[in-house]
Scaffold this active site. Structure first.
Site, PDB file in Angstrom:
ATOM      1  CG  LEU A 175      -1.972  -1.147   1.175  1.00  0.00           C
ATOM      2  CD1 LEU A 175      -2.863  -1.079   2.399  1.00  0.00           C
ATOM      3  CD2 LEU A 175      -2.795  -1.134  -0.095  1.00  0.00           C
ATOM      4  CG  ASN A 203       0.757  -3.170  -7.106  1.00  0.00           C
ATOM      5  OD1 ASN A 203       0.870  -4.045  -6.255  1.00  0.00           O
ATOM      6  ND2 ASN A 203      -0.050  -2.141  -6.959  1.00  0.00           N
ATOM      7  CG  HIS A 262      -5.846  -2.045  -8.610  1.00  0.00           C
ATOM      8  ND1 HIS A 262      -5.624  -1.290  -7.488  1.00  0.00           N
ATOM      9  CD2 HIS A 262      -7.090  -1.749  -9.036  1.00  0.00           C
ATOM     10  CE1 HIS A 262      -6.693  -0.554  -7.252  1.00  0.00           C
ATOM     11  NE2 HIS A 262      -7.607  -0.816  -8.181  1.00  0.00           N
ATOM     12  CG  ASP A 279      -3.832   1.733  -8.544  1.00  0.00           C
ATOM     13  OD1 ASP A 279      -2.974   0.876  -8.248  1.00  0.00           O
ATOM     14  OD2 ASP A 279      -4.744   2.082  -7.771  1.00  0.00           O
ATOM     15  CD  GLU A 288      -6.109 -10.211  -5.626  1.00  0.00           C
ATOM     16  OE1 GLU A 288      -6.213  -8.980  -5.717  1.00  0.00           O
ATOM     17  OE2 GLU A 288      -6.176 -10.822  -4.540  1.00  0.00           O
TER      18      GLU A 288
END
Length: 124
Positions: free
Chosen positions: A20, A37, A39, A80, A109
């Site tokens: 984060l 990353n 999301h 992002d 994920e």
């Protein structure tokens, strides 16, 4: 110090998950195009400041979206906002709650992030 340590260890790819904190210079430029990353939405929808974890699923359900999913993206100086590497989708179902959607997104994920990371490493 961190950049030097990572370079000394021969790190090819930095993989973030549930991270984060915002990544800043000099790490961004030292590993440009080599920090990824994940999301929990289909970026660019539901990304940016404040859009993480459960908050994303709440927003997706509240917006009445037909689908959601995961986005694997390169990390940039925009939250992002880096180039999208891959996306995987799942439908929103009648009666979905943020919790039920979150469970399906987590399944995506767990299934796909390791595969996508492996593909990125094989390209090196």
């Amino acid at each position: 110090e961190i950049v030097h340590l990572l370079q000394k260890q021969g790190i090819d790819l930095i993989v973030l998950a549930g991270f984060l904190a915002i990544v800043h210079e000099p790490l961004l430029s030292a590993f440009e195009g080599r920090i990824v990353n994940i999301h929990p939405s289909l970026l660019p929808k539901f990304g940016g400041k404040g859009m993480w974890g459960y908050h994303v699923h709440e927003a997706v359900v509240a917006a009445g979206e037909k689908e959601s999913g995961i986005t694997v993206h390169l990390v940039s100086d925009q939250v992002d906002g880096g180039a999208i590497v891959d996306q995987r989708r799942c439908p929103l179902l009648a009666g979905d709650t943020p919790e039920s959607l979150e469970a399906r997104v987590h399944a995506l994920e767990y299934r796909y992030y390791p595969e996508i990371v492996e593909q990125l490493l094989l390209k090196k």
